[in-house]
Write a protein that holds these residues in place. Structure first.
Motif, PDB file in Angstrom:
ATOM      1  N   ILE A  29      20.575  41.609  33.307  1.00 53.22           N
ATOM      2  CA  ILE A  29      20.603  42.913  33.252  1.00 53.22           C
ATOM      3  C   ILE A  29      19.423  43.546  32.630  1.00 53.22           C
ATOM      4  CG2 ILE A  29      22.024  44.634  31.745  1.00 53.22           C
ATOM      5  CD1 ILE A  29      24.341  42.623  31.545  1.00 53.22           C
ATOM      6  N   ASP A  30      19.093  44.692  33.185  1.00 54.80           N
ATOM      7  CA  ASP A  30      17.686  45.031  32.906  1.00 54.80           C
ATOM      8  C   ASP A  30      17.374  46.463  32.806  1.00 54.80           C
ATOM      9  OD1 ASP A  30      14.785  44.923  32.389  1.00 54.80           O
ATOM     10  OD2 ASP A  30      14.229  43.742  33.939  1.00 54.80           O
ATOM     11  N   ARG A  31      16.511  47.144  32.437  1.00 56.38           N
ATOM     12  CA  ARG A  31      16.061  48.696  32.613  1.00 56.38           C
ATOM     13  C   ARG A  31      16.370  49.250  33.837  1.00 56.38           C
ATOM     14  NH1 ARG A  31      13.224  52.256  29.722  1.00 56.38           N
ATOM     15  NH2 ARG A  31      12.028  53.792  31.026  1.00 56.38           N
ATOM     16  N   GLY A  32      17.126  50.074  33.782  1.00 54.30           N
ATOM     17  CA  GLY A  32      17.224  51.206  35.028  1.00 54.30           C
ATOM     18  C   GLY A  32      18.906  50.487  35.652  1.00 54.30           C
ATOM     19  N   ASP A  33      19.502  49.514  35.250  1.00 52.93           N
ATOM     20  CA  ASP A  33      20.805  48.999  35.846  1.00 52.93           C
ATOM     21  C   ASP A  33      21.711  49.988  35.164  1.00 52.93           C
ATOM     22  OD1 ASP A  33      19.443  47.139  37.371  1.00 52.93           O
ATOM     23  OD2 ASP A  33      19.879  45.670  35.692  1.00 52.93           O
ATOM     24  N   ALA A  34      22.571  50.653  36.039  1.00 51.47           N
ATOM     25  CA  ALA A  34      23.652  51.345  35.894  1.00 51.47           C
ATOM     26  C   ALA A  34      24.822  50.381  35.649  1.00 51.47           C
ATOM     27  CB  ALA A  34      24.177  52.282  36.916  1.00 51.47           C
ATOM     28  N   LEU A  35      25.493  50.196  34.573  1.00 52.21           N
ATOM     29  CA  LEU A  35      26.310  49.305  34.117  1.00 52.21           C
ATOM     30  C   LEU A  35      27.782  49.702  33.467  1.00 52.21           C
ATOM     31  CD1 LEU A  35      25.415  45.967  31.936  1.00 52.21           C
ATOM     32  CD2 LEU A  35      27.145  47.543  31.096  1.00 52.21           C
ATOM     33  N   ALA A  36      28.679  48.948  34.146  1.00 50.18           N
ATOM     34  CA  ALA A  36      29.846  49.267  33.587  1.00 50.18           C
ATOM     35  C   ALA A  36      30.571  47.939  32.738  1.00 50.18           C
ATOM     36  CB  ALA A  36      30.953  49.606  34.853  1.00 50.18           C
ATOM     37  N   VAL A  95      25.507  53.517  30.545  1.00 49.61           N
ATOM     38  CA  VAL A  95      26.509  52.388  30.428  1.00 49.61           C
ATOM     39  C   VAL A  95      27.940  53.155  30.370  1.00 49.61           C
ATOM     40  CG1 VAL A  95      27.366  50.716  28.941  1.00 49.61           C
ATOM     41  CG2 VAL A  95      24.943  50.668  29.037  1.00 49.61           C
ATOM     42  N   HIS A  96      28.808  52.528  31.371  1.00 52.08           N
ATOM     43  CA  HIS A  96      29.993  53.416  31.379  1.00 52.08           C
ATOM     44  C   HIS A  96      30.834  52.196  30.722  1.00 52.08           C
ATOM     45  CE1 HIS A  96      28.642  56.040  34.209  1.00 52.08           C
ATOM     46  NE2 HIS A  96      27.800  54.975  34.901  1.00 52.08           N
ATOM     47  N   ALA A  97      31.549  52.616  29.624  1.00 52.89           N
ATOM     48  CA  ALA A  97      32.455  51.660  28.942  1.00 52.89           C
ATOM     49  C   ALA A  97      33.858  52.126  29.026  1.00 52.89           C
ATOM     50  CB  ALA A  97      31.937  51.937  27.505  1.00 52.89           C
ATOM     51  N   LEU A 104      26.795  48.661  23.192  1.00 55.96           N
ATOM     52  CA  LEU A 104      25.843  49.754  22.428  1.00 55.96           C
ATOM     53  C   LEU A 104      24.528  49.009  22.712  1.00 55.96           C
ATOM     54  CD1 LEU A 104      27.789  50.179  19.268  1.00 55.96           C
ATOM     55  CD2 LEU A 104      26.950  51.838  20.728  1.00 55.96           C
ATOM     56  N   PRO A 105      24.197  47.727  22.379  1.00 56.32           N
ATOM     57  CA  PRO A 105      23.018  47.270  22.902  1.00 56.32           C
ATOM     58  C   PRO A 105      22.631  47.386  24.356  1.00 56.32           C
ATOM     59  CG  PRO A 105      24.203  45.314  22.070  1.00 56.32           C
ATOM     60  CD  PRO A 105      25.125  46.628  21.851  1.00 56.32           C
ATOM     61  N   ALA A 106      23.612  47.179  25.288  1.00 58.42           N
ATOM     62  CA  ALA A 106      23.211  47.540  26.849  1.00 58.42           C
ATOM     63  C   ALA A 106      22.699  48.737  27.141  1.00 58.42           C
ATOM     64  CB  ALA A 106      24.502  47.185  27.551  1.00 58.42           C
ATOM     65  N   ALA A 107      23.366  49.761  26.221  1.00 63.69           N
ATOM     66  CA  ALA A 107      22.806  51.449  26.588  1.00 63.69           C
ATOM     67  C   ALA A 107      21.026  51.484  26.116  1.00 63.69           C
ATOM     68  CB  ALA A 107      23.401  52.127  25.563  1.00 63.69           C
ATOM     69  N   ARG A 108      20.692  50.470  25.336  1.00 66.38           N
ATOM     70  CA  ARG A 108      19.151  50.326  24.915  1.00 66.38           C
ATOM     71  C   ARG A 108      18.501  49.495  25.890  1.00 66.38           C
ATOM     72  NH1 ARG A 108      18.660  53.992  20.824  1.00 66.38           N
ATOM     73  NH2 ARG A 108      19.560  53.368  18.865  1.00 66.38           N
ATOM     74  N   VAL A 109      19.331  48.696  26.658  1.00 68.10           N
ATOM     75  CA  VAL A 109      18.637  47.737  27.384  1.00 68.10           C
ATOM     76  C   VAL A 109      18.315  48.605  28.928  1.00 68.10           C
ATOM     77  CG1 VAL A 109      18.928  45.621  28.882  1.00 68.10           C
ATOM     78  CG2 VAL A 109      19.188  45.479  26.471  1.00 68.10           C
ATOM     79  N   VAL A 110      19.439  49.349  29.280  1.00 68.36           N
ATOM     80  CA  VAL A 110      19.316  49.820  30.585  1.00 68.36           C
ATOM     81  C   VAL A 110      18.612  51.226  30.601  1.00 68.36           C
ATOM     82  CG1 VAL A 110      21.212  48.130  31.383  1.00 68.36           C
ATOM     83  CG2 VAL A 110      21.679  50.748  30.638  1.00 68.36           C
ATOM     84  N   ASP A 111      18.423  51.724  29.560  1.00 65.37           N
ATOM     85  CA  ASP A 111      18.175  53.117  29.408  1.00 65.37           C
ATOM     86  C   ASP A 111      16.916  53.078  30.388  1.00 65.37           C
ATOM     87  OD1 ASP A 111      17.845  55.857  28.098  1.00 65.37           O
ATOM     88  OD2 ASP A 111      15.948  54.781  27.423  1.00 65.37           O
TER      89      ASP A 111
END
Length: 201
Positions: free
Chosen positions: A31-38, A60-62, A49-56
């Motif tokens: 998982i990396d910057r720019g990856d829209a994630l659910a 992140v859709h939780a 929460l950390p995923a939001a920092r990573v993909v910003d």
């Protein structure tokens, strides 16, 4: 779909014993910057929460069925000024209809063993993904529960619900057009299997 069985939200203190650096764990899963994630079964956000920092700057859709946990996640996101996280009080089977856009990654951490309608869940993940998207399943290893101890106490799902990596791979690839691309060890007690979405004929 009922809330995933045998998946009570753990205390963050013992989660941190398993993954002291959740952002690094997410990167190890590709998982990396720019990856829209659910994240499905996100709870109160130990990974979201950390995923939001990573993909910003992606979002992140939780997704979770527990409104109270989502409310807590919203509060934590506001406290930490995280603006690229959206929460959804929704059934996992409705994920593709609920999300505003296809995502690059669907993450399911520590709840796959408790899914009652696993074929519908996997199909939903497939439908929510963009072409070439990835479904990532983080699971407890199929060890006896008494052997997976944190703070001196047995933790995790009952032994009979645990799945080996091979079993997880079979379940997912039997349910939808996914191809397993990598199994990642996550010591001390977990693994992840990464699946790539294949185009249906």
């Amino acid at each position: 779909m009922e809330p995933f069985q045998n998946t009570n939200q753990p205390d963050w203190d013992w989660w941190s014993r398993l993954w002291p650096t959740p952002g690094a764990t997410l990167r190890a899963l590709g998982i990396d910057r720019g990856d829209a994630l659910a994240e499905v079964g996100c709870g109160n956000g130990y990974f979201a929460l950390p995923a939001a920092r990573v993909v910003d700057p992606a979002t992140v859709h939780a997704v979770d069925l527990d409104r109270a946990l989502l409310d807590e996640l919203d509060e934590l996101a506001a406290l930490h000024r995280i603006e690229n996280l959206e929460t959804y009080h929704a059934d996992a089977r409705d994920m593709a209809d609920v999300l505003p856009e296809p995502v690059d990654v669907v993450l399911n951490a520590n709840t796959f063993h408790g899914v009652d309608d696993v074929a519908a869940f996997v199909t939903s993940a497939y439908d929510a993904l963009a072409p070439d998207g990835e479904f990532v399943v983080v699971n407890w290893h199929d060890a006896a529960r008494e052997d997976t101890r944190i703070h001196g106490a047995a933790r995790g799902p009952p032994t009979d619900l645990r799945l080996s990596p091979d079993a997880t791979e079979r379940i997912v690839t039997d349910a939808a057009a996914f191809q397993s691309v990598e199994t990642v060890e996550l010591p001390p007690y977990h693994y992840a299997v990464r699946f790539e979405k294949e185009t249906r004929a």
